[in-house]
Design a protein around this motif. Structure first.
Motif, PDB file in Angstrom:
ATOM      1  N   LEU A 108      12.529   4.116  13.695  1.00 53.15           N
ATOM      2  CA  LEU A 108      11.974   4.557  14.982  1.00 53.15           C
ATOM      3  C   LEU A 108      10.861   5.580  14.796  1.00 53.15           C
ATOM      4  O   LEU A 108       9.907   5.611  15.561  1.00 53.15           O
ATOM      5  N   GLY A 109      11.036   6.448  13.792  1.00 48.16           N
ATOM      6  CA  GLY A 109       9.994   7.459  13.569  1.00 48.16           C
ATOM      7  C   GLY A 109       8.836   6.889  12.779  1.00 48.16           C
ATOM      8  O   GLY A 109       7.823   7.560  12.587  1.00 48.16           O
ATOM      9  N   GLN A 110       8.993   5.656  12.331  1.00 47.51           N
ATOM     10  CA  GLN A 110       7.954   5.007  11.524  1.00 47.51           C
ATOM     11  C   GLN A 110       7.594   5.834  10.308  1.00 47.51           C
ATOM     12  O   GLN A 110       6.491   5.734   9.777  1.00 47.51           O
ATOM     13  N   ALA A 111       8.546   6.692   9.896  1.00 45.58           N
ATOM     14  CA  ALA A 111       8.287   7.506   8.710  1.00 45.58           C
ATOM     15  C   ALA A 111       8.166   6.616   7.488  1.00 45.58           C
ATOM     16  O   ALA A 111       7.414   6.883   6.570  1.00 45.58           O
ATOM     17  N   VAL A 118       0.846  -1.195   0.000  1.00 43.05           N
ATOM     18  CA  VAL A 118       0.000   0.000   0.000  1.00 43.05           C
ATOM     19  C   VAL A 118       0.881   1.245   0.000  1.00 43.05           C
ATOM     20  O   VAL A 118       1.915   1.288   0.677  1.00 43.05           O
ATOM     21  N   ILE A 119       0.504   2.203  -0.812  1.00 45.28           N
ATOM     22  CA  ILE A 119       1.110   3.533  -0.699  1.00 45.28           C
ATOM     23  C   ILE A 119       0.141   4.361   0.120  1.00 45.28           C
ATOM     24  O   ILE A 119      -0.984   4.622  -0.296  1.00 45.28           O
ATOM     25  N   ASN A 120       0.591   4.721   1.326  1.00 47.52           N
ATOM     26  CA  ASN A 120      -0.291   5.490   2.199  1.00 47.52           C
ATOM     27  C   ASN A 120      -0.183   6.970   1.868  1.00 47.52           C
ATOM     28  O   ASN A 120       0.795   7.413   1.255  1.00 47.52           O
ATOM     29  N   PRO A 121      -1.141   7.760   2.258  1.00 46.74           N
ATOM     30  CA  PRO A 121      -1.014   9.193   2.077  1.00 46.74           C
ATOM     31  C   PRO A 121       0.254   9.677   2.799  1.00 46.74           C
ATOM     32  O   PRO A 121       0.573   9.162   3.873  1.00 46.74           O
ATOM     33  N   PRO A 122       1.004  10.608   2.198  1.00 46.94           N
ATOM     34  CA  PRO A 122       2.245  11.046   2.841  1.00 46.94           C
ATOM     35  C   PRO A 122       1.953  11.607   4.230  1.00 46.94           C
ATOM     36  O   PRO A 122       1.015  12.370   4.419  1.00 46.94           O
ATOM     37  N   GLN A 123       2.773  11.189   5.178  1.00 42.39           N
ATOM     38  CA  GLN A 123       2.584  11.653   6.551  1.00 42.39           C
ATOM     39  C   GLN A 123       3.949  11.639   7.219  1.00 42.39           C
ATOM     40  O   GLN A 123       4.652  10.637   7.164  1.00 42.39           O
ATOM     41  N   ARG A 124       4.326  12.726   7.820  1.00 43.87           N
ATOM     42  CA  ARG A 124       5.662  12.810   8.404  1.00 43.87           C
ATOM     43  C   ARG A 124       5.640  12.373   9.849  1.00 43.87           C
ATOM     44  O   ARG A 124       4.631  12.504  10.539  1.00 43.87           O
ATOM     45  N   ALA A 125       6.804  11.868  10.244  1.00 44.54           N
ATOM     46  CA  ALA A 125       6.945  11.490  11.645  1.00 44.54           C
ATOM     47  C   ALA A 125       7.104  12.760  12.472  1.00 44.54           C
ATOM     48  O   ALA A 125       7.760  13.709  12.056  1.00 44.54           O
ATOM     49  N   ASP A 126       6.500  12.738  13.662  1.00 43.99           N
ATOM     50  CA  ASP A 126       6.675  13.862  14.589  1.00 43.99           C
ATOM     51  C   ASP A 126       7.831  13.529  15.519  1.00 43.99           C
ATOM     52  O   ASP A 126       7.758  12.548  16.269  1.00 43.99           O
ATOM     53  N   VAL A 127       8.902  14.334  15.433  1.00 41.77           N
ATOM     54  CA  VAL A 127      10.117  14.042  16.193  1.00 41.77           C
ATOM     55  C   VAL A 127      10.387  15.190  17.170  1.00 41.77           C
ATOM     56  O   VAL A 127      10.326  16.370  16.795  1.00 41.77           O
ATOM     57  N   GLU A 132      11.643  15.681   4.665  1.00 36.07           N
ATOM     58  CA  GLU A 132      10.458  15.033   4.070  1.00 36.07           C
ATOM     59  C   GLU A 132       9.872  13.986   4.998  1.00 36.07           C
ATOM     60  O   GLU A 132       8.698  13.659   4.942  1.00 36.07           O
ATOM     61  N   LEU A 133      10.733  13.431   5.821  1.00 35.42           N
ATOM     62  CA  LEU A 133      10.298  12.321   6.658  1.00 35.42           C
ATOM     63  C   LEU A 133       9.757  12.759   8.010  1.00 35.42           C
ATOM     64  O   LEU A 133       9.049  12.001   8.653  1.00 35.42           O
ATOM     65  N   CYS A 134      10.160  13.953   8.465  1.00 38.58           N
ATOM     66  CA  CYS A 134       9.753  14.270   9.833  1.00 38.58           C
ATOM     67  C   CYS A 134       9.455  15.758  10.015  1.00 38.58           C
ATOM     68  O   CYS A 134       9.909  16.604   9.256  1.00 38.58           O
ATOM     69  N   ASN A 135       8.657  15.993  11.052  1.00 39.97           N
ATOM     70  CA  ASN A 135       8.463  17.342  11.562  1.00 39.97           C
ATOM     71  C   ASN A 135       9.289  17.424  12.842  1.00 39.97           C
ATOM     72  O   ASN A 135       8.993  16.712  13.800  1.00 39.97           O
ATOM     73  N   LEU A 136      10.300  18.243  12.813  1.00 34.62           N
ATOM     74  CA  LEU A 136      11.213  18.282  13.954  1.00 34.62           C
ATOM     75  C   LEU A 136      10.819  19.381  14.925  1.00 34.62           C
ATOM     76  O   LEU A 136      10.479  20.492  14.530  1.00 34.62           O
TER      77      LEU A 136
END
Lengths: 293, 667
Positions: free
Chosen positions: B532-535, B330-339, B360-364
Motif C-alpha cells: 500500500l505504501g508502494q515502498a 531497476v534499482i531505483n534511488p532509495p525513497q521512503r513511503a510517506d505514511v 527504512e521503508l516509510c516516513n511516519l
C-alpha cells in the motif's frame, strides 16, 4: 488549221521560238536554224588563226593589211535538223480528262509547228504496241496542215511495248536529230531498255513523262478489282487511306526513278500531268531544258 | 485447378451452334465481291502492294484478320455456352468480421516469417475470395480491440487496413474484440429498453478469428456471430522465456542485492541456456542453466552493493519468440513511503510502524483525529502528499466545500471503520459487531498476506466487512469477511473489521486482539508498507505489463516531467493531481526513464511476463464461452464459372473486329 490543236494565241507565241539542240549535228540541208557548227552564213561568229588548207575566201584581208597576219573569219552555220516526235499511243494513254494522248498530241502539234516554221524536218512516230506508225518527213510552214491532219488521226489502242517500238524506230531512222518522246512509261516490262535503245543513236533526247490526275491522285476506295486497260490484268486491292498513301509514294518513286535514269544518261526529263497548260510546258519548262529558244 | 463443363444446350442446339463458325467461313468466301474498276495500268498498283506480299503467310493472315477475329469471337461464345467453370475456393457469407491477433505471441517467427505476417496473408487471401457484394470489417486485438476498418465492401480499404496491422507486446484477451463484433451482430444487446430505443436489425456475421489460439476462454455470448477459427502457427514450436525477473534485498540484509529470475521451457525437450545479467554494456554475471522440458528453473544472482539503475537479463538463445528472451529490472534511488497515521492513540500500531525495518521503508507522521478537520489535511489529501493514510478508529471527514467524503489521493487502511463510500455501505446501517469471530480462511497468495500466519490470533469482536465490486477478501471469519482490500480509482482501500485496541469513554484502553504480539503482525505491517505504501516499488521499481498504465507518485518540484521510452521517444508526463502522474504509452518492453530535464528521477520497467504469450505452441481448437471452435479452412470449395469472362472477351474481340473493319487495316 485545227484551233483545238493549235490555238491562235499559242501559235502567235510559238512563231517566235525555234528548236535548239544541246548537241552538234550536221544537217542535210541549210536551214534557218543557227547551228553551233561554224559555217557559211552572213552572221559573223569569231576569228581564228589561218592554217594551210583553209578556204582562202574566208581570210580577213583587211585584217591582214593592218596586222600583217592571216586570220580566218568564222561565220555561224545555218542548217536544218531532224525533229522526231514519238507519241506513245497505247491504251493506257487513253485515260484522263483530257486523255494523256490528247495532251501528247497537242504538245506534238505545238513542237512540230515550231520545227516546221523554222525549216526543220519534222516527223511524227506513233508507238502502238511494238509497232511504229510514222508520218512522212515534213518540212516548211506549208506542211503544218499535214502535220495537224496526221495528228488528228492518232487514236489510242493496244498494249505498250516501248522497248520493241523504240528499237524499231532507232533502226529505221537515220539517227541524228532531236527526239521528243511523250509517254506515260507504264510498261510492265520497264522503260529502261526502251530508252537505252534511243541512246544508241546520236540523238538529243527529251522525255515528256505524262501521267493523268487519276493516276497521280486516284479517287478510289473500298474492295476493288482493278482491271488493266491494256492487258486485262487484274489486281485485287482494298483501298484504304494507308494504301493510297503507299500508292502515291510509289508514283513519286516511279517518277523520281525515271528522272534519275534520264539525268544520268543525258536525257532531258520533264514530268507533267494531263492538265498542264501547254503554254507553260512549252514556253517555260521545255525552254528551261533547252529544247526551244 | 479442375475444369468442369455444364452446358445448358442440348445436342441439337449444339449442332446449330457449331454451324455458326462454319457458316462464317463460308460466308467469308462468298461475301468478298470486289467492285471492278478499269485503270490505265495495274503496274503502279502492283508495285505498291508488292512489298506487302513479301511475307505471304502474314499477308494472308492480315487479309483474313477479320475472319479470324470473327471465328475467335464465335469460339469464345461457344466456350461460354459450354458452361465451363473451374473449382476454386470462396468465403461463403455476406458479412465478415476478421479478428486478427496482434498479441506478443504473434511475433513468433516460423518458416522465416512472423505469425502476424502469415495472418495478414491469410486475411488478404480471404478478402480476395469474398463475394463481390460481401462486406467485412477488420479488428486487431491483443488485450484491447482496435477497429482498423469498419464494415465495407471496398477491397482496397480492407487491404489498406490489413497493411496497418502492427505487432504488439501485449497479452491476448479476446473478450473486447468479441464485444465489438457482437455489438454489431447483436444490436439488441446494446439497447437497455427496447420499448423506447429503436433497435436496429441484427446483422448476422461470420467471425473469422486469425490467431494462434493462446488466450483465456472469453465469456462473451456470440449470438448471431458464426465463429470460424483459422489457426496461425505450428503446435510444435518451442520457446524459452524469462517469465519473472526482479531485484530485491534479502530479508535482514540492508546493503546487498539479489536478482531473481524464472526461466521457463515451453517445449518437449530440455535445453541448456546461458543467462546473462548486464548493466548497460557491462556483463555483471552469467549462468548456464538446464531448463527441463515443460518446466522452469529459477536463477539467482548475488549482486552485492548496487548503485541505482537498470539491469538487463538476457537468454543467449535464438528461439521462436525473441520478445521474452530479455527482461529488465531497476534499482531505483532509495525513497521512503510517506505514511500518515490518524489515531486517537494506538501504541502497538505505532511501535510496529517504527521498527528499524519499517523505518527504512516509510516516513511516519502520526496525527490525532482532529487533524482531519484541518485545511492542512485537506490540502495534503487532494495533493496526494502521502502514499498511505491509516485511519485508526476515526471516520473520513466530509469536505466542507463539496460535501463529499474527503478521501485522500492515496492508499488507505481503515481499522474499525468503513470508508464513507456507497461501495462499502453493504446492506445499509452501521455494521454490527460480532463477538469472537473465528478466522477460517486467509488469502495467503495476496501480496498483503504473504508470510502472514493467523494461527493463535484471537479477536474479541469485529464486524463483517462488505466486499465492494473488484474487492478481495483477505481474512474470512465465521462471521463474515474481516479484512478486505478493494480498488478505488487507482488506489487501494484496505478495511479491517476489527480494532487492535479500544478506548472506552473514560479513556481506559483495552486490548481487543492479541495479534500485535504475534510475529505475523509486524510481517503484515511490512507487507502493508510495501504494497500500500508502494515502498517496495520505491526501491525495486515498478514493473508493468505491456500496455498497462503507469501511475507514478513523484515528489518533485519540477514543473515538467517527461518519460523516455526504451526506443528513445520522449513523452511529456501528465500530472493527474498533486504528485500523481499517469503514463499510458507502455507498449514497448524495456526500461522507461522519468526525467526532469535531463536528470532521471525514476525508472520503471515493462516486461512481457506472461506464460500464455511465451507458450507459442499454437492451438488448433479454441473455446469461446461454451463453444468449441475447431480450426478449419475458412474458404469453402466452389465452382467459379468462366462463361462470363468468355462472353466478355468475345465482346472485346467483336469490338476489335469492328475497329479493324472500320479502319480497314487489312490491305
Amino acid at each position: 488549221m485545227n484551233e483545238q490543236l493549235l490555238p491562235p494565241e499559242l501559235v502567235a507565241r510559238l512563231e517566235r521560238l525555234h528548236l535548239a539542240t544541246r548537241k552538234v549535228f550536221h544537217g542535210r540541208f541549210k536551214g534557218e536554224r543557227r547551228s553551233r557548227r561554224k559555217g557559211q552564213s552572213v552572221e559573223f561568229a569569231d576569228y581564228r588563226d589561218y592554217v594551210p588548207g583553209d578556204d582562202l575566201r574566208f581570210i580577213d584581208w583587211n585584217g591582214y593589211a593592218r596586222l600583217d597576219r592571216l586570220y580566218l573569219k568564222l561565220f555561224l552555220e545555218e542548217e536544218d535538223i531532224h525533229f522526231y516526235l514519238l507519241l506513245d499511243a497505247s491504251e493506257s494513254m487513253n485515260f484522263g480528262q483530257p486523255t494523256k494522248l490528247q495532251w501528247a498530241v497537242r504538245l506534238a502539234a505545238a513542237l512540230g509547228f515550231v520545227g516546221l516554221v523554222r525549216g526543220d524536218r519534222v516527223s511524227v512516230h506513233v508507238l502502238r504496241g511494238s509497232r511504229v506508225e510514222a508520218s512522212p518527213p515534213l518540212r516548211g510552214r506549208v506542211s503544218v496542215p499535214r502535220l495537224v491532219e496526221f495528228l488528228e488521226q492518232v487514236a489510242p489502242g493496244g498494249p505498250t511495248d516501248l522497248a520493241q517500238a523504240l528499237k524499231r524506230f532507232a533502226l529505221a531512222s537515220s539517227g541524228k536529230g532531236i527526239v521528243v518522246l511523250v509517254s506515260d512509261l507504264l510498261d510492265k516490262s520497264g522503260y529502261e531498255d526502251a530508252l537505252r535503245a534511243l541512246l544508241a543513236r546520236e540523238l538529243d533526247i527529251y522525255l515528256v513523262h505524262v501521267l493523268s490526275q487519276e493516276e497521280l491522285d486516284p479517287e478510289l476506295s473500298g474492295d476493288l478489282r482493278l482491271i488493266d486497260a491494256e492487258d486485262a490484268d487484274v489486281a485485287e486491292v482494298t483501298v484504304t487511306v494507308g494504301l493510297l498513301r503507299r500508292y502515291k509514294q510509289t508514283v513519286e518513286n516511279f517518277r523520281r526513278g525515271a528522272r534519275i535514269f534520264c539525268t544520268r544518261r543525258g536525257i532531258a526529263y520533264l514530268g507533267v500531268d494531263n492538265t498542264a497548260a501547254m503554254e507553260k510546258v512549252v514556253l517555260r519548262h521545255l525552254r528551261q531544258r533547252g529544247l526551244v529558244q | 485447378m479442375n475444369f468442369q463443363l455444364d452446358s445448358p444446350l442440348g445436342a441439337a442446339l449444339w449442332a446449330v451452334a457449331v454451324a455458326v463458325p462454319v457458316g462464317i467461313v463460308l460466308l467469308y468466301f462468298l461475301k468478298l465481291r470486289r467492285r471492278p474498276v478499269e485503270v490505265p495500268s495495274t503496274y503502279l498498283w502492283l508495285r505498291t502492294v508488292e512489298d506487302l506480299h513479301v511475307n505471304s503467310l502474314w499477308q494472308r493472315l492480315r487479309r483474313n484478320l477479320l475472319l479470324f477475329l470473327q471465328l475467335l469471337a464465335a469460339g469464345l461464345v461457344l466456350l461460354a455456352l459450354l458452361g465451363i467453370s473451374w473449382r476454386g475456393t470462396r468465403l461463403v457469407g455476406e458479412r465478415f468480421v476478421l479478428l486478427v491477433d496482434t498479441s506478443a505471441s504473434m511475433s513468433a517467427r516460423e518458416d522465416g516469417q512472423t505469425r502476424l505476417e502469415r495472418a495478414r496473408q491469410e486475411a488478404l487471401a480471404a478478402i480476395e475470395q469474398m463475394d463481390p457484394d460481401a462486406v467485412a470489417m477488420i479488428v486487431a486485438f491483443s488485450d484491447q480491440a482496435q477497429v482498423l476498418q469498419s464494415f465495407t465492401d471496398s477491397r482496397p480499404a480492407l487491404r489498406a487496413a490489413l497493411q496497418r496491422l502492427r505487432p504488439t507486446a501485449r497479452r491476448t484477451r479476446l473478450r473486447e474484440a468479441l464485444l465489438v463484433a457482437s455489438g454489431l451482430a447483436n444490436p439488441g444487446r446494446m439497447a437497455s429498453d427496447p420499448t423506447d430505443v429503436p433497435v436496429p436489425d441484427p446483422l448476422p456475421a461470420t467471425l473469422v478469428l486469425l490467431s494462434d489460439g493462446r488466450f483465456p476462454v472469453p465469456d462473451v455470448p456470440l449470438g448471431n456471430l458464426k465463429p470460424r477459427f483459422l489457426p496461425i502457427g505450428n503446435p510444435q514450436t518451442q520457446n524459452l522465456a524469462i517469465t519473472a525477473f526482479q531485484v530485491d534485498r534479502p530479508l535482514g540484509q540492508t546493503g546487498s542485492w539479489q536478482a531473481f529470475a524464472q526461466v521457463d521451457n515451453f517445449g518437449s525437450q530440455a535445453r541448456r541456456v546461458l543467462v546473462e545479467l548486464r548493466r548497460g554494456d557491462v556483463l555483471l554475471d552469467a549462468q548456464e542453466v538446464e531448463v527441463p522440458a515443460e518446466g522452469g528453473t529459477s536463477v539467482v544472482f548475488e549482486l552485492g552493493q548496487m548503485e541505482p539503475g537498470p539491469l538487463e537479463l538476457r537468454l543467449k538463445i535464438d528461439d521462436a519468440l525473441a520478445l521474452d528472451n530479455t527482461a529488465w529490472a531497476v534499482i531505483n534511488p532509495p525513497q521512503r513511503a510517506d505514511v500518515l497515521l490518524v489515531t486517537p492513540g494506538n501504541e502497538p500500531l505505532e511501535l510496529a510502524l517504527q521498527t528499524s525495518l519499517a523505518g527504512e521503508l516509510c516516513n511516519l507522521m502520526v496525527q490525532k483525529p482532529e487533524y482531519l478537520q484541518t485545511k492542512e489535511y485537506r490540502h495534503a489529501a487532494l495533493a496526494g502528499t502521502f502514499d498511505l493514510v491509516i485511519f485508526d478508529r476515526c471516520q473520513v471527514p466530509l469536505d466542507a466545500e463539496t460535501k463529499r467524503p474527503l478521501l485522500p489521493l492515496a492508499n488507505t487502511w481503515h481499522l474499525g471503520s468503513l470508508p464513507p463510500l456507497p461501495a462499502w455501505s453493504g446492506e445499509g446501517g452501521p455494521p454490527k459487531l460480532r463477538q469472537q469471530p473465528q478466522v477460517i480462511d486467509l488469502a495467503s497468495e495476496h501480496p498483503l498476506m504473504q508470510l502472514v500466519d493467523f494461527s493463535g490470533v484471537d479477536i474479541v469482536e469485529g464486524f463483517s466487512v462488505p466486499v465492494p465490486s473488484g474487492g478481495h477478501v483477505l481474512l474470512e471469519a465465521d462471521t463474515g469477511p474481516l479484512l478486505v482490500v478493494a480498488p478505488r480509482e487507482g488506489f487501494l482501500d484496505l478495511v479491517q473489521g476489527f480494532t487492535l485496541i479500544d478506548t472506552d469513554p473514560e479513556g481506559q484502553t483495552t486490548v481487543t486482539t492479541n495479534w500485535p504480539i504475534r510475529t505475523s503482525f509486524p510481517v503484515f505491517i511490512l507487507n502493508v508498507l510495501q504494497v500500500l505504501g508502494q515502498a517496495e516499488q520505491m526501491s525495486r521499481a515498478m514493473n508493468l505489463l505491456p500496455g498497462e498504465p503507469a501511475l507514478l507518485r513523484i515528489n518533485t518540484t519540477a514543473k515538467e516531467l517527461a518519460v523516455v521510452a526504451p526506443d528513445g521517444k520522449r513523452f511529456p508526463l501528465r500530472r493527474r493531481s498533486g504528485n500523481l502522474f499517469s503514463f499510458l504509452q507502455t507498449d514497448t518492453p524495456g526500461v522507461y526513464r522519468v526525467v526532469a530535464g535531463e536528470q532521471v528521477v525514476r525508472w520503471f520497467t515493462v516486461n512481457l511476463f506472461d506464460r500464455d504469450e511465451s507458450d507459442v505452441r499454437a492451438r488448433h481448437e479454441v473455446q469461446i464461452r461454451h463453444q468449441q471452435v475447431a480450426g478449419s479452412a475458412v474458404r469453402q470449395p466452389i465452382r467459379r464459372p468462366l462463361w462470363r469472362w468468355a462472353l466478355l472477351v468475345a465482346l472485346g474481340v467483336l469490338l476489335v473486329e469492328w475497329a479493324v473493319f472500320a479502319r480497314r487495316v487489312s490491305l
